[in-house]
Design a protein around this motif. Structure first.
Motif, PDB file in Angstrom:
ATOM      1  N   GLY A 128       0.835  -1.180   0.000  1.00  8.97           N
ATOM      2  CA  GLY A 128       0.000   0.000   0.000  1.00  8.97           C
ATOM      3  C   GLY A 128       0.871   1.231   0.000  1.00  8.97           C
ATOM      4  N   LEU A 129       2.165   1.004   0.120  1.00  9.58           N
ATOM      5  CA  LEU A 129       3.095   2.133   0.193  1.00  9.58           C
ATOM      6  C   LEU A 129       3.079   2.952  -1.099  1.00  9.58           C
ATOM      7  N   VAL A 130       3.063   2.254  -2.229  1.00  9.07           N
ATOM      8  CA  VAL A 130       3.060   2.969  -3.514  1.00  9.07           C
ATOM      9  C   VAL A 130       1.762   3.751  -3.679  1.00  9.07           C
ATOM     10  N   GLU A 131       0.636   3.100  -3.288  1.00 16.18           N
ATOM     11  CA  GLU A 131      -0.655   3.795  -3.330  1.00 16.18           C
ATOM     12  C   GLU A 131      -0.641   5.027  -2.443  1.00 16.18           C
ATOM     13  N   ASP A 132      -0.150   4.839  -1.208  1.00 14.09           N
ATOM     14  CA  ASP A 132      -0.066   5.961  -0.267  1.00 14.09           C
ATOM     15  C   ASP A 132       0.701   7.124  -0.891  1.00 14.09           C
ATOM     16  N   LEU A 133       1.798   6.776  -1.546  1.00 11.99           N
ATOM     17  CA  LEU A 133       2.631   7.817  -2.131  1.00 11.99           C
ATOM     18  C   LEU A 133       1.914   8.527  -3.286  1.00 11.99           C
ATOM     19  N   LYS A 134       1.258   7.748  -4.118  1.00 12.30           N
ATOM     20  CA  LYS A 134       0.507   8.360  -5.229  1.00 12.30           C
ATOM     21  C   LYS A 134      -0.592   9.261  -4.688  1.00 12.30           C
ATOM     22  N   THR A 144       6.063  13.451  -7.722  1.00 11.39           N
ATOM     23  CA  THR A 144       6.655  12.308  -7.006  1.00 11.39           C
ATOM     24  C   THR A 144       8.184  12.372  -7.058  1.00 11.39           C
ATOM     25  N   SER A 145       8.706  12.967  -8.137  1.00 10.71           N
ATOM     26  CA  SER A 145      10.168  12.987  -8.287  1.00 10.71           C
ATOM     27  C   SER A 145      10.845  13.941  -7.294  1.00 10.71           C
ATOM     28  N   ASN A 146      10.071  14.682  -6.526  1.00 10.38           N
ATOM     29  CA  ASN A 146      10.666  15.501  -5.463  1.00 10.38           C
ATOM     30  C   ASN A 146      10.833  14.717  -4.173  1.00 10.38           C
ATOM     31  N   ILE A 147      10.404  13.469  -4.205  1.00  8.85           N
ATOM     32  CA  ILE A 147      10.525  12.630  -3.009  1.00  8.85           C
ATOM     33  C   ILE A 147      11.592  11.560  -3.241  1.00  8.85           C
ATOM     34  N   GLU A 148      12.397  11.329  -2.214  1.00  6.36           N
ATOM     35  CA  GLU A 148      13.358  10.225  -2.240  1.00  6.36           C
ATOM     36  C   GLU A 148      13.094   9.363  -1.011  1.00  6.36           C
ATOM     37  N   LEU A 167      11.104  -1.018  -5.132  1.00  3.86           N
ATOM     38  CA  LEU A 167      12.017   0.059  -5.509  1.00  3.86           C
ATOM     39  C   LEU A 167      11.919   0.346  -7.004  1.00  3.86           C
ATOM     40  N   SER A 168      11.635  -0.699  -7.790  1.00  3.66           N
ATOM     41  CA  SER A 168      11.450  -0.493  -9.235  1.00  3.66           C
ATOM     42  C   SER A 168      10.197   0.333  -9.498  1.00  3.66           C
ATOM     43  N   GLN A 169       9.137   0.020  -8.748  1.00  4.61           N
ATOM     44  CA  GLN A 169       7.905   0.812  -8.901  1.00  4.61           C
ATOM     45  C   GLN A 169       8.138   2.270  -8.530  1.00  4.61           C
ATOM     46  N   PHE A 170       8.862   2.462  -7.458  1.00  3.11           N
ATOM     47  CA  PHE A 170       9.181   3.826  -7.040  1.00  3.11           C
ATOM     48  C   PHE A 170       9.982   4.548  -8.113  1.00  3.11           C
ATOM     49  N   LYS A 171      10.968   3.837  -8.625  1.00  8.68           N
ATOM     50  CA  LYS A 171      11.838   4.432  -9.636  1.00  8.68           C
ATOM     51  C   LYS A 171      11.032   4.860 -10.855  1.00  8.68           C
TER      52      LYS A 171
END
Ligand code: C2E
Ligand code: MG
Ligand code: MG
Length: 284
Positions: A128-134, A144-148, A167-171
């Motif tokens: 759910g981390l990727v969803e949370d981030l989106k 999103t690219s302002n977040i690391e 990490l690939s999804q994040f990338k």
């Protein structure tokens, strides 16, 4: 007599254990309230680019404003938060605060400053981390690219496959990843190549060795060279003195963080430019 003594030790141990459990339960209950009432805030520590002193990003570090005990550090509550799954909630709160800050900087002239967020192993594995981030970035209208993100060894090792996927999804979303506290554990630069990681943050222990002997410096220098050769961006953490900085300036290192530049501070107190002192005239 030995038996008597043993019994006393046992009693003592039980008492201490009960107290520890009571303390934990108390922290847990208070944390639950803290989450409801959003008693958390962020401080930020600049990551300084050594070639020109520009602050290219800041690391967000969470603090708990406790009603009686004052400001608490992550080490005082993140353990309990992890064990009780509340780390997920805290992570979401942190993410929202980060996006809010990015939104504000976007309206000023600081749209290029990135914020890096520490993610624990537990948070990483909660699907759910990727969803949370989106969701959070969309809510505040920030890129999103302002977040690391920063992960430690444990996060990488607890679930290698899942971690690589994530990490690939994040990338893909433009969110770059860092390995935090490199050198504090056992992983080698060679080993971490299988993870899609952009940056390696060298543990404070390396900055500390710069006060010591030439051999320690040689080790750090060659690790930095290897990291460079493998195309990692490199940050040295925990730089506290000018002498340490001067040593680092002679090595292949892109960025530094530490009390020498700034402790973690509120967003208002952040500086976005530093003068890197000239080494001329300094004989080390
Ligand atoms: P970290 O990510 O390795 O962060 C660096 C820690 O070193 C911070 O402690 C920072 O205040 C401290 N530090 C920075 N420069 C210096 C220096 O020059 N000298 C010394 N002695 N210390 C320095 P802090 O803020 O207490 O955070 C401790 C750890 O808690 C962090 O280590 C990170 O793993 C974790 N943490 C912090 N915020 C969060 C968060 O929002 N979520 C999660 N999951 N973990 C967090
Ligand atoms: Mg970190
Ligand atoms: Mg670190």
């Amino acid at each position: 007599e030995a038996k008597q003594k043993g019994r006393n030790n046992y009693k003592f141990f039980t008492k201490a254990l009960n107290e520890a459990v009571a303390k934990r339960l108390e922290i847990e209950a208070l944390l639950r309230l803290a989450i409801q009432n959003e008693q958390f805030f962020l401080v930020f520590q600049p990551k300084v680019r050594l070639k020109d002193g520009v602050v290219v990003g800041v690391e967000a570090l969470v603090r708990w404003q406790h009603p009686e005990s004052g400001i608490l550090l992550p080490e005082q509550f993140m353990g309990v938060a992890e064990d009780s799954n509340m780390a997920i909630d805290i992570g979401r709160i942190v993410l929202n605060m980060v996006c809010q800050q990015l939104k504000q900087w976007g309206q000023e002239d600081k749209a290029d400053v990135k914020i890096s967020i520490n993610i624990s192993s537990l948070q990483l594995m909660h699907n759910g981390l990727v969803e949370d981030l989106k969701n959070a970035t969309a809510r505040y209208g920030v890129k999103t690219s302002n977040i690391e993100i920063e992960l430690d060894e444990r996060a990488l090792l607890d679930n290698e496959r899942g971690c690589i996927d994530l990490l690939s999804q994040f990338k893909f979303l433009g969110v770059e990843s860092s390995l935090d506290n490199f050198g504090a554990g056992t992983l080698s630069l060679d080993y971490i190549r299988k993870f899609p990681i952009k940056q390696v943050k060298f543990d404070k222990k390396y900055a500390d060795t710069l006060n010591d002997n030439v051999e320690e410096k040689a080790i750090l220098n060659s690790l930095l060279e290897l990291a460079k050769a493998l195309s990692y961006d490199v940050v040295i953490e925990g730089v506290e003195t000018q002498a340490q900085l001067f040593s680092i300036l002679q090595m292949p290192c892109d960025y530094a963080q530490g009390y020498y530049f700034s402790e973690p501070v509120s967003a208002e107190d952040l500086k976005f430019n530093y003068v890197i002192p000239s080494m001329r005239g300094n004989h080390l």
